[in-house]
Each structure stands twice: as C-alpha cells, then as structure tokens.
Design a protein around this motif. Structure first.
Motif, short mmCIF file in Angstrom:
data_model
loop_
_atom_site.label_atom_id
_atom_site.label_comp_id
_atom_site.label_asym_id
_atom_site.label_seq_id
_atom_site.Cartn_x
_atom_site.Cartn_y
_atom_site.Cartn_z
N PHE A 44 -13.08 -11.20 31.00
CA PHE A 44 -12.33 -10.09 31.03
C PHE A 44 -13.15 -9.07 30.51
CE2 PHE A 44 -10.20 -7.03 28.39
CZ PHE A 44 -9.09 -6.76 29.23
N PHE A 45 -13.10 -7.92 31.10
CA PHE A 45 -14.18 -6.67 30.77
C PHE A 45 -13.52 -5.48 30.56
CE2 PHE A 45 -16.46 -9.58 33.59
CZ PHE A 45 -17.71 -9.86 32.91
N GLU A 46 -13.57 -4.73 29.60
CA GLU A 46 -12.88 -3.42 29.32
C GLU A 46 -13.78 -2.47 29.13
OE1 GLU A 46 -10.34 -4.05 25.84
OE2 GLU A 46 -12.21 -4.93 24.91
N ASN A 47 -13.33 -1.37 29.05
CA ASN A 47 -13.95 0.12 28.77
C ASN A 47 -15.02 0.22 30.04
OD1 ASN A 47 -12.54 0.58 26.41
ND2 ASN A 47 -14.16 -0.36 25.18
N ILE A 48 -14.44 -0.12 31.08
CA ILE A 48 -15.25 0.09 32.11
C ILE A 48 -15.11 1.58 32.78
CG2 ILE A 48 -15.89 -0.60 34.63
CD1 ILE A 48 -14.60 -3.20 33.95
N PRO A 49 -16.22 2.36 32.78
CA PRO A 49 -16.01 4.04 33.17
C PRO A 49 -15.93 4.01 34.80
CG PRO A 49 -18.36 3.44 32.71
CD PRO A 49 -17.68 2.29 32.33
N MET A 50 -14.95 4.87 35.09
CA MET A 50 -14.85 5.23 36.41
C MET A 50 -14.14 6.64 36.64
SD MET A 50 -14.94 3.97 39.71
CE MET A 50 -15.09 2.39 39.40
N ASN A 51 -14.73 7.46 37.44
CA ASN A 51 -14.23 8.83 37.61
C ASN A 51 -13.77 9.02 39.08
OD1 ASN A 51 -16.53 9.34 39.16
ND2 ASN A 51 -17.68 10.15 37.37
N LEU A 52 -13.13 10.15 39.37
CA LEU A 52 -12.57 10.23 40.74
C LEU A 52 -13.75 10.05 41.78
CD1 LEU A 52 -9.80 10.55 41.81
CD2 LEU A 52 -10.15 13.09 42.10
N PRO A 53 -14.74 10.66 41.78
CA PRO A 53 -15.72 10.50 43.02
C PRO A 53 -16.15 9.18 43.05
CG PRO A 53 -16.20 12.63 41.46
CD PRO A 53 -15.25 11.94 40.74
N GLU A 54 -16.43 8.35 41.99
CA GLU A 54 -16.54 6.84 42.04
C GLU A 54 -15.41 6.15 42.67
OE1 GLU A 54 -19.27 6.05 38.21
OE2 GLU A 54 -17.16 6.36 37.89
N VAL A 55 -14.04 6.59 42.39
CA VAL A 55 -13.14 5.63 43.21
C VAL A 55 -13.32 5.98 44.53
CG1 VAL A 55 -10.76 5.91 43.55
CG2 VAL A 55 -11.76 5.94 41.19
N ILE A 56 -13.34 7.19 44.98
CA ILE A 56 -13.35 7.50 46.44
C ILE A 56 -14.52 6.71 47.25
CG2 ILE A 56 -13.64 9.44 48.19
CD1 ILE A 56 -12.68 11.14 46.30
N SER A 57 -15.85 6.66 46.45
CA SER A 57 -16.89 5.97 47.14
C SER A 57 -16.61 4.34 47.17
CB SER A 57 -18.22 6.40 46.22
OG SER A 57 -18.08 5.69 45.04
N VAL A 58 -16.04 4.01 45.99
CA VAL A 58 -15.73 2.39 46.13
C VAL A 58 -14.69 1.94 47.18
CG1 VAL A 58 -14.96 0.55 44.89
CG2 VAL A 58 -16.24 2.12 43.81
N PHE B 196 -26.58 -6.28 61.52
CA PHE B 196 -27.73 -5.45 60.86
C PHE B 196 -26.82 -4.04 60.83
CE2 PHE B 196 -30.73 -1.75 60.99
CZ PHE B 196 -31.44 -2.52 59.68
N LYS B 197 -26.10 -3.39 61.77
CA LYS B 197 -25.44 -2.31 61.75
C LYS B 197 -24.43 -2.07 60.85
CE LYS B 197 -23.29 1.28 64.81
NZ LYS B 197 -22.62 1.30 66.18
N SER B 198 -23.38 -3.23 60.56
CA SER B 198 -22.34 -3.14 59.66
C SER B 198 -22.76 -3.40 58.44
CB SER B 198 -21.15 -4.33 60.12
OG SER B 198 -21.99 -5.42 60.12
N MET C 137 -25.34 1.35 52.63
CA MET C 137 -25.65 2.76 52.39
C MET C 137 -24.18 3.34 51.57
SD MET C 137 -28.25 3.82 53.51
CE MET C 137 -28.10 5.23 53.37
N SER C 138 -23.02 2.86 51.76
CA SER C 138 -21.82 3.15 51.15
C SER C 138 -21.99 2.78 49.70
CB SER C 138 -20.52 2.70 51.75
OG SER C 138 -19.61 3.03 51.18
N PHE C 139 -22.42 1.41 49.51
CA PHE C 139 -22.63 1.05 48.10
C PHE C 139 -23.90 1.96 47.43
CE2 PHE C 139 -24.27 -1.80 45.21
CZ PHE C 139 -23.12 -2.01 44.32
N LEU C 140 -24.87 2.24 48.12
CA LEU C 140 -25.66 3.21 47.64
C LEU C 140 -25.50 4.33 47.14
CD1 LEU C 140 -28.77 3.25 47.00
CD2 LEU C 140 -29.13 4.07 49.34
N ALA C 141 -24.39 5.03 47.89
CA ALA C 141 -23.57 6.41 47.64
C ALA C 141 -23.07 6.07 46.44
CB ALA C 141 -22.85 6.68 48.68
N PHE C 142 -22.18 5.03 46.20
CA PHE C 142 -21.49 4.71 44.96
C PHE C 142 -22.68 4.67 43.67
CE2 PHE C 142 -20.62 1.37 41.73
CZ PHE C 142 -19.43 1.74 41.13
#
Length: 590
Positions: free
Chosen positions: A459-473, A489-491, A497-502
C-alpha cells in the motif's frame, strides 16, 4: 466521426461544459452562442459541397456550444437576498440521507427562514430520532455559510456543495418537532418506502456490520458504514462492491430474466427481456438514480435494443449515449468523481480486456473463462482508472488486483443472496436460519477484506499527481493496447516515448515544487497546526490537544501529496508556545 459519432459528439459536449465551467460566459455571449448553434442546426438541412465536407466540424462545434449553453443554465447562482442570523428557527424537510459522522446524522434538505427557502446540509445529534420524508420539521438551528478552504491543497467542500446549489449548513438542536405532514410527490413516496425497508433491516437480528453491508450493496445506502469498514474496502480496492454499479445491475437483471424464462409459457418468453428491462429500471428508480446505476441501465437498454433489432452491438455507442443523456439533464454530474471513474473503467475494459485475454490460455471451460475474465477485467479497469485515482486520492494498493481476483468471482453469489435477503425483509418474512447464514457469510467476507487491507507492504499513499501527469499517463494506457496486441519496435517506441513524456512532466513538477519554501498556519477547532517547508522536506507542529488523526488525514497528507514532500516529521507543542525553531530559524506561531 464515421465510426463513433455518438462518443465523439459527447466528448465535444463535455469540452463545452469544461470551457463554460472555467471561463463562466454569461449574458449576451451565451445568447450569441445559442444563435450560432441555431444557425448550425438550420444549415444542416441544406445541401452543398462545402456543408457536406464540413458537416463533422459543424456537428462538433454544435455540441461544444450545447455544452456551454446547458452548463450555463445548470450553474447555480448564490442565494439572492438571503439575510439570516447565526441562530434562526427553521422549517425544513429532508430530500436525502448522507453519511453519519461520529457526532451527527447528516441530511440534505430544503430549509425555510421566513419566506425564503434554500438547499442545505442538516446536522442533527447522533442520538436524535430518525427523520423521514413524510413531515416538515421545525427546530432551532445555527446557520453557517460553507466557506472555501484556506489553502489550495485542501478539498474544496464549498465548491462541491455549490454544484448542488447548497451554500449553508444547519446545526439543529435535539428538540426537533414535526410541523405538519407533506404532500409527497411520487419520488418522495419511493424514498419513504426505501427508508422504511432500511429501518426494517435495522430491526433484524444480524450484526451491525452485516446490516450496513446489506443496505449498501443492494439499497445504495452507505450512510451508516463505519469508517474502519470503508477504509478496508478502499485499501483493498473493493469499494466498487459496495457501490451499486454495472455488476450489480447485470446480475439482478440476469436473475430476473432467468426466473422469467423458467416460469413463463414458451410463447411469452420473447418478452422476458422487455419485462426484465422494465424491472431493472424500477429497481434503479427505487434505490435512486446514481451515476453508475443510470449509466448501467442506459447501456443495458441500448445493448438489448441492438439485439432486438438484430443489429451489431456497439459498447462505445451505448457509453456515449448514456453519458450524454445524464449530462443533458445535469451537466454538474460530470464533476462527480464517481461519474468519471465509472465511465473511465468501462472505456478501460473495452480498450484493454480483449488484448489481455489473448495472452492467457484458451478459455475452453466455464471456470477458466470466469477466472481469466475476472483477472483481465480487473487489470483493465484499474489501469484505466489509476491516473484519476492517484489524482483524487493519492494512494494505491497493489493488493487490490489480487483481492479483486479472489473476491469478484463470488460477487454474483453475494449480490443475489443480498437481494433475496432484502426481499424477505421488505415483505417481513423471517427465516432465522437464512439470516444467520447470511450474517456469518458477510462477517467472513469482511474479515477477508480486512486481511487484504492490512497488507501495508503493498500500500502506497501521498502519491503526487497533477492534471498534466494524468493526461500523460492516460496516453501511456492508450498506447499499451498496441504493445499487448503486437509487440514490435514501432509500438514499443511509441509507448516508450509516451512514458518518457510522463517522466519529463513529473520531473519538472517535482523540481518546481521543491523550489518552493512555505510557512503555513491552520486552525482545527481552535487548535493550532504550524508547518515549515524547505525543498522536499517539511516539519509539522500540532498543539497537544489537536486530534492528530484528523490533522493527518485532512491537512498533512493532502499537503505532502500536493507539494511532493519526500520526508516530513510531526511534532507536538503546548498551546502556550508562541515561537518555534526549525533549521536554526525562529518562526512565530500566530
């Protein structure tokens, strides 16, 4: 637009709601938008090459404008001309029962001071008698306006209630008298009948935990569930079992359909689906049209309309239509967390369940299908809702996947058994043996859920997450489907790249918050809380008389997740202290 017109137009409608909620257009601007929408509607009846090519764009603009217009008329203004004293004699009636606290029973209702009526939250002492829908009541009350929190990281309860046109709280004395009987509307009669069944459940010989579980899982009443049980369901990821959702509606629909085809003559069996749909809508009306209930009922009826018309079923059409119908009647429903999680879970199941299922062995047996589908549906729904769960609640438990895989396969039996118990109690049929069996079964279930909830290592708590992070995830979750279906390779690069953006967004957010230094002061019931933040560390001082658990829940945890605190400590100080030393600096406590 050609493949999913209903879903895309519903999304345009939602964007219009969000636009209006942020910019708050009023007056001539909104009426100009209405004229524009009317012009677009008229243009759709004409044919030309330009109109034909631009039709998808025009429809998107039309529904975007409709979102603005509907939300404009659904946004409540402040109670005009309401001048009340702190202490008043109020006449009121209740419209809904809310969660009970340690000290109070809470109701949503309509109060009247003089000739002015307004919606309010009513607080009465916990040992006072239960209120009903049949009467007007009269009592002395302390009226307090609901204020927004002092700091941005705290939950804005005032804004939440303002969306329901509620701006005042009434704290009532024990001396509440019935003023007169009301002329009940049809819906109030239904609410009263439901309340009477809830009261009959309270009079059974079951344990308190079993009673509250039964009221929650069938009658959508979670007002008396103790905080420990709610905590267990939240930490184990099984809160959906208590909330009436698609699973409950489908199980009850299937049970009623099964009974009909066994009892009906063969020539009438074709009407079993129609009768079952009528029954499920009556049941939904009886327990109150919650978001998940209404969404499930609409999707169910759209699905079977496709079946009866011998058309290919489309989950996204049904999902888009149900969301649009709910929001047309009340655009404020979009800001309800349950609404967002409910629809996102269904989208996640649609998007990821089938790809995940392909990675399992062939389901050539009923138990294999049940087991594998339970696992994949649980994973798909949790992956889709995880960004919003972290954004709103800042906590997650990996044990929830295991708990769902073990408990959910038995949910059908639990729901059917609970439904039958409710029917027996409603008709005052007392089978002591069945009551004892149900009581022991639910207590065993709650013990298992408690065991899962106590597994703190996952169990983990106090995990920070804002709106730009939500959209990227959400972007990562969207691209995950192609990787599961065809790992190449393509997929893989797209997902990477999407995870790197996050990671870039998250690192930037961490750096920004770590550069902020703060000194804040807060009072909880006249008790002091003082904090100093430097970098990603913080120190909290709370006065000795302060309710420590309450401060941690409502102040320290939200602050740590909002400000991305990596390390913090809590210290106590006597109320007489006026100065505090932290890292060789002296701070004055106000």
């Amino acid at each position: 637009m050609n493949k999913q017109p209903l879903l895309i137009l519903t999304l345009c409608f939602i964007l219009g709601i969000l636009f209006q909620d942020h910019f708050l257009w009023e007056g001539i601007t909104v009426y100009s938008g209405m004229l524009l929408c009317l012009g677009i509607v008229v243009s759709l009846f004409f044919y030309s090459y330009f109109l034909n090519k631009s039709k998808p764009v025009l429809l998107g603009v039309l529904f975007f404008g409709l979102g603005i217009i509907f939300h404009f008329f659904n946004t409540f203004s402040s109670v005009a001309g309401l001048a009340v004293k702190e202490k008043e004699t109020v006449i009121f009636n209740i419209s809904q029962k809310l969660n009970t606290t340690e000290k109070y029973k809470r109701y949503e209702g309509v109060a009247m001071v003089g000739k002015k009526s307004f919606n309010t939250i009513l607080y009465i002492p916990k040992d006072a008698h239960e209120l009903d829908f049949k009467h007007y009541y009269k009592a002395e009350a302390y009226l307090t306006p609901i204020k927004s929190p002092k700091y941005d990281f705290q939950f804005d309860y005032a804004r939440y209630l303002k969306r329901k046109n509620i701006e005042y709280q009434c704290y009532l004395s024990k001396s509440i008298s019935s003023a007169e009987k009301r002329d009940l509307s049809f819906f109030d009669k239904v609410r009263q009948q439901r309340l009477e069944i809830l009261q009959r459940i309270d009079k059974t010989g079951m344990s308190e935990k079993a009673k509250t579980f039964l009221k929650g899982i069938i009658l959508a009443d979670r007002t008396e569930i103790d905080a420990g049980t709610v905590r267990d369901f939240n930490r184990s990821g099984l809160i959906h079992l208590l909330a009436i959702s698609g699973t409950h509606i489908v199980v009850i629909f299937g049970m009623f359909y099964f009974l009909q085809i066994r009892c009906m003559p063969l020539r009438l069996r074709k009407y079993a689906v129609i009768f079952s749909l009528v029954f499920i809508w009556l049941f939904a009306g009886f327990i109150g049209f919650g978001n998940s209930v209404l969404r499930s009922c609409i999707m169910l009826i759209v699905y079977f309309i496709y079946i009866l018309l011998q058309r290919k079923t489309d989950l996204l059409h049904a999902l888009g239509l149900s969301a649009f119908i709910i929001l047309v009647f009340d655009t404020q429903q979009f800001f309800d967390i349950g609404f967002q999680l409910s629809f996102l879970a269904v989208l996640g199941i649609f998007w990821l369940n089938e790809p995940l299922l392909r990675k399992f062995p062939i389901q050539d047996h009923y138990w294999k299908k049940l087991l594998f589908n339970t696992i994949t549906i649980s994973i798909a729904a949790q992956l889709a809702t995880l960004p919003l769960v972290l954004y709103y609640f800042h906590q997650f438990s990996f044990i929830s996947v295991i708990a769902n895989c073990i408990i959910v396969p038995f949910s059908e039996v639990i729901i059917v058994f609970s439904f039958l118990m409710t029917i027996l109690i409603a008709f005052r049929i007392d089978f002591t043996f069945i009551t004892v069996v149900y009581d022991n079964a639910i207590l065993l279930l709650l013990k298992v859920i408690h065991w899962f909830a106590e597994t703190d290592v996952l169990f983990f708590e106090n995990i920070p997450m804002n709106l730009p992070e939500v959209i990227s995830v959400l972007g990562v979750v969207y691209l995950l489907r192609s990787v599961i279906l065809d790992f190449n390779f393509k997929s893989f690069m797209r997902l990477s790249m999407s995870f790197l953006a996050f990671l870039i967004i998250r690192t930037g957010s961490n750096v920004f918050e770590n550069q902020r230094e703060e000194v804040l002061f807060q009072e909880f019931n006249k008790n002091k809380v003082f904090l100093v933040k430097k970098g990603n560390e913080a120190c909290f001082w709370i006065s000795e008389r302060t309710d420590r658990d309450r401060v941690i829940r409502y102040f320290i945890n939200p602050y740590c997740s909002s400000r991305r605190i990596a390390h913090f400590e809590i210290k106590s100080f006597p109320s007489s202290v006026r100065k505090i030393v932290f890292q060789d600096q002296i701070y004055e406590v106000k």
